[in-house]
Design an enzyme around this catalytic site. Sequence first.
Site, PDB file in Angstrom:
ATOM      1  N   GLN A  25       0.834  -1.201   0.000  1.00 16.69           N
ATOM      2  CA  GLN A  25       0.000   0.000   0.000  1.00 16.69           C
ATOM      3  C   GLN A  25       0.869   1.252   0.000  1.00 16.69           C
ATOM      4  O   GLN A  25       1.932   1.301   0.606  1.00 16.69           O
ATOM      5  CB  GLN A  25      -0.920   0.007   1.216  1.00 16.69           C
ATOM      6  N   SER A  36       4.974  -5.842   2.780  1.00 20.12           N
ATOM      7  CA  SER A  36       3.647  -5.858   3.409  1.00 20.12           C
ATOM      8  C   SER A  36       2.671  -6.641   2.535  1.00 20.12           C
ATOM      9  O   SER A  36       2.847  -7.835   2.305  1.00 20.12           O
ATOM     10  CB  SER A  36       3.185  -4.417   3.660  1.00 20.12           C
ATOM     11  N   LEU A  37       1.614  -5.986   2.023  1.00 24.93           N
ATOM     12  CA  LEU A  37       0.666  -6.625   1.112  1.00 24.93           C
ATOM     13  C   LEU A  37       1.384  -7.377  -0.008  1.00 24.93           C
ATOM     14  O   LEU A  37       0.944  -8.440  -0.456  1.00 24.93           O
ATOM     15  CB  LEU A  37      -0.249  -5.562   0.509  1.00 24.93           C
ATOM     16  N   GLN A  88       2.755 -11.565  10.206  1.00 21.02           N
ATOM     17  CA  GLN A  88       3.087 -10.312   9.523  1.00 21.02           C
ATOM     18  C   GLN A  88       2.117  -9.183   9.881  1.00 21.02           C
ATOM     19  O   GLN A  88       2.481  -8.009   9.875  1.00 21.02           O
ATOM     20  CB  GLN A  88       3.087 -10.559   8.007  1.00 21.02           C
ATOM     21  N   HIS A 145       0.863  -3.790  10.891  1.00 21.90           N
ATOM     22  CA  HIS A 145       2.084  -4.392  11.448  1.00 21.90           C
ATOM     23  C   HIS A 145       2.363  -3.950  12.882  1.00 21.90           C
ATOM     24  O   HIS A 145       3.481  -3.609  13.248  1.00 21.90           O
ATOM     25  CB  HIS A 145       3.276  -4.098  10.536  1.00 21.90           C
ATOM     26  N   ARG A 152      -8.654  -9.176   3.514  1.00 23.77           N
ATOM     27  CA  ARG A 152      -7.602  -8.719   4.431  1.00 23.77           C
ATOM     28  C   ARG A 152      -7.788  -7.225   4.716  1.00 23.77           C
ATOM     29  O   ARG A 152      -7.694  -6.769   5.851  1.00 23.77           O
ATOM     30  CB  ARG A 152      -6.224  -8.984   3.810  1.00 23.77           C
TER      31      ARG A 152
END
Length: 307
Positions: free
Chosen positions: A10, A90-91, A249, A200, A115
């Site tokens: 993102q 991340s994503l 994560q 996170h 998610r």
Amino acid sequence: MNYAFIFPGQGSQSIGMGKDFYDNFELAKELFHLASDTLGFNMQELCFQDNEKINQTQYTQPAIFLVSYIAHSILQEESPLLAKLALGHSLGEISAVSVANGLSFEDALILTHKRGLLMQQACEGKDAGMMVIVGLDDAKLEHFCQEQQNNGKSIWCANYNGDGQIVLAGKKADLASVEGSLKELGAKRALLLPMSVASHCPLLSSMTEDFTKLIEPMLKENFSLPVISNATTNSYDNKQDAILLLSDQLTKPVLYKQSIQKIDSQIDAYIEFGCGNVLKGLNKRLSQKNTFSITDTTSLKDFLATL
């Protein structure tokens, strides 16, 4: 050549993402239409037309995944390449798992959408936010965050993007309250990001169980190449490890900097797939190796010319 395939998260989204691929490749059209059918909303409108949804996490996540997947698929169609490993920010770790054949295209779309919904729900009413800090070393910032936690504030290190660039997550009011203190500590920049979730960090702990139940039936037993975990910097290539690491994560920091430093000696070049060149920018500070960003037809042709 030993390539690492890398995938953004993102913050890389923008209106027009994927349109060049859509206009020039039949495969991109097919994947956009399949994504729309799978999710029940129009992905062309989301990615190509001005709208507010593109920055809402439940829509941002599948949009970023889709364009990354398309960029990777088109490269494979034009000139099949094997990677030594895959890594996401991340994503982007879900994108990495998908191109490693750990998730089907449709399941990865559904997973990224849900998610995002779970993250939004987990942060509702928590005044969640994130803040980028530039100019402080890791140990100093970690010590500062620990002191703030001891004083009852919700502030954590969330993304290790490079030397002197860390993103904090927590409650917006708590983050805003320490901006002055961070600058006194030596930060060159302390800027609240326009986000309504805190990724996170422990503020997402309420969604971990639901996410684990969601991902468990989707994952394949074995992957075709290793994926580097954001949470540990270790590689994994199977369902059992993926369930644990992708769930971890959510509440643990993204160790992107540490991951690149760990794998760099094994890699000759990095290929970033998706919108923009965020990871290419981060990699310039982390590695002497080339990072190629495949974001449109021009950048695809430029990369193919290097082969």
